[in-house]
Design a protein around this motif. Structure first.
Motif, mmCIF file in Angstrom:
data_model
loop_
_atom_site.group_PDB
_atom_site.id
_atom_site.type_symbol
_atom_site.label_atom_id
_atom_site.label_comp_id
_atom_site.label_asym_id
_atom_site.label_seq_id
_atom_site.Cartn_x
_atom_site.Cartn_y
_atom_site.Cartn_z
ATOM 1 N N LYS A 1 0.853 -1.186 0.000
ATOM 2 C CA LYS A 1 0.000 0.000 0.000
ATOM 3 C C LYS A 1 0.893 1.241 0.000
ATOM 4 O O LYS A 1 2.020 1.203 0.495
ATOM 5 C CB LYS A 1 -0.928 0.020 1.213
ATOM 6 N N HIS A 2 0.347 2.324 -0.550
ATOM 7 C CA HIS A 2 1.095 3.578 -0.597
ATOM 8 C C HIS A 2 0.216 4.690 -0.045
ATOM 9 O O HIS A 2 -0.956 4.808 -0.433
ATOM 10 C CB HIS A 2 1.519 3.907 -2.031
ATOM 11 N N PRO A 3 0.743 5.515 0.859
ATOM 12 C CA PRO A 3 -0.103 6.543 1.478
ATOM 13 C C PRO A 3 -0.678 7.552 0.494
ATOM 14 O O PRO A 3 -1.711 8.163 0.767
ATOM 15 C CB PRO A 3 0.848 7.214 2.477
ATOM 16 N N LYS A 4 -0.033 7.720 -0.659
ATOM 17 C CA LYS A 4 -0.530 8.686 -1.640
ATOM 18 C C LYS A 4 -1.389 8.040 -2.725
ATOM 19 O O LYS A 4 -1.855 8.719 -3.634
ATOM 20 C CB LYS A 4 0.650 9.420 -2.289
ATOM 21 N N ASP B 1 -8.342 1.294 -0.687
ATOM 22 C CA ASP B 1 -7.494 0.842 0.414
ATOM 23 C C ASP B 1 -6.033 1.222 0.198
ATOM 24 O O ASP B 1 -5.130 0.554 0.696
ATOM 25 C CB ASP B 1 -7.623 -0.676 0.591
ATOM 26 N N HIS B 2 -5.798 2.283 -0.555
ATOM 27 C CA HIS B 2 -4.442 2.799 -0.816
ATOM 28 C C HIS B 2 -3.521 1.760 -1.453
ATOM 29 O O HIS B 2 -2.314 1.745 -1.220
ATOM 30 C CB HIS B 2 -3.796 3.314 0.477
ATOM 31 N N ALA B 3 -4.078 0.864 -2.233
ATOM 32 C CA ALA B 3 -3.284 -0.202 -2.847
ATOM 33 C C ALA B 3 -2.204 0.383 -3.755
ATOM 34 O O ALA B 3 -2.447 1.333 -4.512
ATOM 35 C CB ALA B 3 -4.183 -1.136 -3.650
ATOM 36 N N LEU B 4 -0.997 -0.174 -3.642
ATOM 37 C CA LEU B 4 0.095 0.228 -4.535
ATOM 38 C C LEU B 4 -0.228 -0.264 -5.937
ATOM 39 O O LEU B 4 -0.523 -1.448 -6.130
ATOM 40 C CB LEU B 4 1.419 -0.371 -4.057
ATOM 41 N N HIS B 5 -0.198 0.626 -6.887
ATOM 42 C CA HIS B 5 -0.559 0.262 -8.256
ATOM 43 C C HIS B 5 0.684 0.223 -9.135
ATOM 44 O O HIS B 5 1.465 1.175 -9.167
ATOM 45 C CB HIS B 5 -1.553 1.272 -8.820
ATOM 46 N N GLN C 1 5.520 -0.305 -15.594
ATOM 47 C CA GLN C 1 6.281 -0.679 -14.406
ATOM 48 C C GLN C 1 6.238 -2.195 -14.185
ATOM 49 O O GLN C 1 7.250 -2.813 -13.829
ATOM 50 C CB GLN C 1 5.722 0.041 -13.183
ATOM 51 N N GLU C 2 5.063 -2.782 -14.391
ATOM 52 C CA GLU C 2 4.948 -4.233 -14.226
ATOM 53 C C GLU C 2 5.833 -4.980 -15.212
ATOM 54 O O GLU C 2 6.481 -5.976 -14.864
ATOM 55 C CB GLU C 2 3.491 -4.672 -14.403
ATOM 56 N N ARG C 3 5.897 -4.492 -16.455
ATOM 57 C CA ARG C 3 6.756 -5.141 -17.452
ATOM 58 C C ARG C 3 8.229 -5.081 -17.018
ATOM 59 O O ARG C 3 8.982 -6.038 -17.206
ATOM 60 C CB ARG C 3 6.586 -4.461 -18.808
ATOM 61 N N ILE C 4 8.630 -3.966 -16.439
ATOM 62 C CA ILE C 4 10.010 -3.840 -15.969
ATOM 63 C C ILE C 4 10.293 -4.852 -14.862
ATOM 64 O O ILE C 4 11.322 -5.548 -14.876
ATOM 65 C CB ILE C 4 10.282 -2.399 -15.486
ATOM 66 N N ILE C 5 9.369 -4.971 -13.891
ATOM 67 C CA ILE C 5 9.558 -5.929 -12.792
ATOM 68 C C ILE C 5 9.650 -7.350 -13.338
ATOM 69 O O ILE C 5 10.535 -8.133 -12.950
ATOM 70 C CB ILE C 5 8.413 -5.812 -11.767
ATOM 71 N N ARG C 6 8.762 -7.704 -14.253
ATOM 72 C CA ARG C 6 8.789 -9.058 -14.810
ATOM 73 C C ARG C 6 10.078 -9.305 -15.596
ATOM 74 O O ARG C 6 10.628 -10.405 -15.562
ATOM 75 C CB ARG C 6 7.570 -9.274 -15.699
#
Length: 536
Positions: A33-36, A41-45, A50-55
């Motif tokens: 989760k991220h406060p901003k 529920d403030h889920a980190l998106h 970004q997802e392609r970079i992580i994968r």
């Protein structure tokens, strides 16, 4: 030239993940989760890019399950949430699927304030997740977050804090590498990473200035990998950068190099405002191109010439082939710790020049001088680009001996000195019958020299052999222009060195005035009298 753009982020191509490490990393990060965050529920998106970079970082593996990628070079403009992505990866290695018991996770930056940014971002995320907060022990006095259950810790350190010997990190974030004042910490962290199996280095930076720094070296190597010039699967280049020749005002360029724009960050209206200011102020334009479009800049904010044009004169200089040709020397003697330089210039056809420099610096405290000026003096000395003379000032006797050798080897027509620091050396060489002359550094003498040098460089009639110290000197030049449009060199910052460029202008000016038969003056006294007349 082949593009360095990371098209794989958008083309939907399959990213290998034989052991599910990429999927595990994405699932863990999605659970944060991220406060901003404005999501429920403030889920980190993770946005798609970004997802392609992580994968792509964590998915591809060797048959034994070890990760293929060992170094990530992420060149990303400001405002694209680079810090959040780095902080999330640090949490992944400290608490998530990439954690290793008792491992060191490090984010390193130029100074303490910058180093804390990613750490504070990570702590704000951890505080939003009760399961993580319960097993976290913040150690503010050490700038450290500890996983109490696994013994792993995440620590922020600064390049100014010392060399940090003895580190054995599992994961290192090199934050804004372009701003690091020296490379000592980089070398220590790199050597520490090889001690740990499965370690990962993430360089996350915006574009910088100049080429005599570690960031440019790393990014340039990543460009070669991206273009296919170097085959190294362990390096993942993710380079969002505009070309120097692209229209910086074109919003299509902005969108291509700012992947977050499609998702509302950075602010498009904010970029438009910066662009309007940049259109009116050249200094703001340079900053906009560097920080918002990732166009690597020349060192000087008011450059003498475009360094890409300068670089077109990088063809090798064959000194042996020039031994029978008329040659003119320009000499810039130093005071205290500055460089001393002798530059030889030869005519190349009717309107071109070939030049070669010989540099001298004090041998004492060479590394300290390198840290002060931000350039690799020890490496340059080792490779023969600089002669380090004994003591803490340049030994002019070594310079004089070099000039004598050049006069023996080449057909030297004139040796031009600024008499301010060179009176003894000039008189010594004159007494030996060498063609030493005065060339004072006033507007009347140097403005025409600068103009001739600029004409040759812009006209691509200037060959310098890609000498790295000479290039650095030219890259440091800022320009003063008088009301008549005459231009003079000066240093952009107090630590900048332009000695070789000054000596080069002197040598080229004397070569332009001379001819193959010898000096344009009957004797050095003739030239001295003319210079005194011109300078009043």
């Amino acid at each position: 030239m082949t593009s360095t753009f990371p098209a794989w982020i958008y083309d939907g191509s399959e990213i290998a993940d034989p052991f599910g490490r990429g999927e595990a990393a994405v699932r863990f990060l999605r659970g944060l989760k991220h406060p901003k965050s404005r999501r429920p529920d403030h889920a980190l998106h993770l946005d798609p890019w970004q997802e392609r970079i992580i994968r792509r970082i964590y998915g591809p593996c060797h048959p034994d399950g070890s990760r293929i990628v060992r170094t990530v070079v992420l060149l990303l403009p400001r405002g694209n949430r680079k810090t959040s992505l780095c902080a999330a990866c640090a949490i992944l290695h400290t608490f998530g699927s990439e954690r290793v018991n008792n491992s060191e996770i490090i984010s390193a930056a130029a100074d303490r304030k910058q180093a804390r940014i990613a750490l504070d971002e990570a702590m704000s995320i951890i505080n939003m997740v009760p399961e993580l907060k319960a097993i976290t022990s913040p150690q503010e006095y050490k700038n450290r977050i500890v996983n109490k259950r696994r013994g792993a810790f995440y620590e922020a350190i600064a390049a100014e804090a010392g060399t940090q010997h003895g580190r054995t990190p599992l994961f290192v974030i090199a934050d804004e590498l372009h701003a690091w004042p020296k490379r000592d910490l980089w070398d220590v962290l790199k050597s520490g990473l090889v001690k740990t199996a499965g370690s990962l280095l993430m360089v996350a930076t915006t574009a910088g200035r100049g080429q005599e720094n570690i960031a440019h070296d790393i990014v340039e190597d990543a460009r070669k990998v991206a273009r296919g010039e170097v085959d190294d699967p362990s390096i993942l280049p993710i380079l969002f950068e505009a070309g120097r020749d692209e229209d910086w005002r074109d919003e299509a360029v902005w969108h291509r190099v700012n992947p977050g724009l499609a998702h509302g960050y950075p602010s498009i209206e904010g970029l438009r405002q910066l662009a309007r200011e940049a259109a009116r102020k050249p200094g703001e334009r340079s900053a906009f191109c560097q920080l918002n479009l990732n166009v690597w800049q020349d060192h000087s904010t008011d450059p003498f010439v475009d360094m890409e044009v300068y670089d077109e004169g990088a063809a090798p200089v064959d000194l042996d082939a020039l031994e029978g040709e008329p040659c003119w020397l320009g000499v810039d003697l130093s005071s205290n710790g500055d460089l001393t330089c002798v530059v030889a210039a030869w005519r190349d056809g009717a309107d071109g020049y070939v030049v070669h420099p010989w540099y001298f610096c004090p041998a004492d405290n060479l590394r300290t001088r390198a840290e002060r000026d931000g350039v690799p003096y020890p490496l340059w000395a080792e490779r023969g680009f600089i002669t380090a003379t004994p003591g803490n000032v340049v030994d002019f006797r070594v310079v004089e001996d070099t000039i004598r050798t050049l006069c023996t080897r080449f057909r030297v027509q004139e040796i031009a000195f600024d008499p301010h620091l060179a009176r003894n050396t000039l008189n010594t060489l004159l007494d030996e019958g060498l063609p030493a002359v005065e060339m004072r550094q006033g507007w009347m003498t140097m403005a025409p020299a600068v103009k001739e040098l600029e004409r040759a460089i812009v006209g691509k009639r200037f060959t310098h052999g890609a000498h790295p110290v000479l290039r650095w000197n030219f890259d440091n030049i800022a320009v003063h222009t008088d009301t008549a449009g005459n231009r003079m060199f000066h240093k952009g910052k107090s630590r900048d060195r332009i000695d070789g460029a000054v000596a080069c202008a002197m040598a080229v000016a004397r070569a332009a005035a001379g001819d193959a038969g010898g000096s344009v003056f009957d004797s050095p006294d003739d030239f001295k009298e003319l210079m005194e007349f011109l300078n009043g």
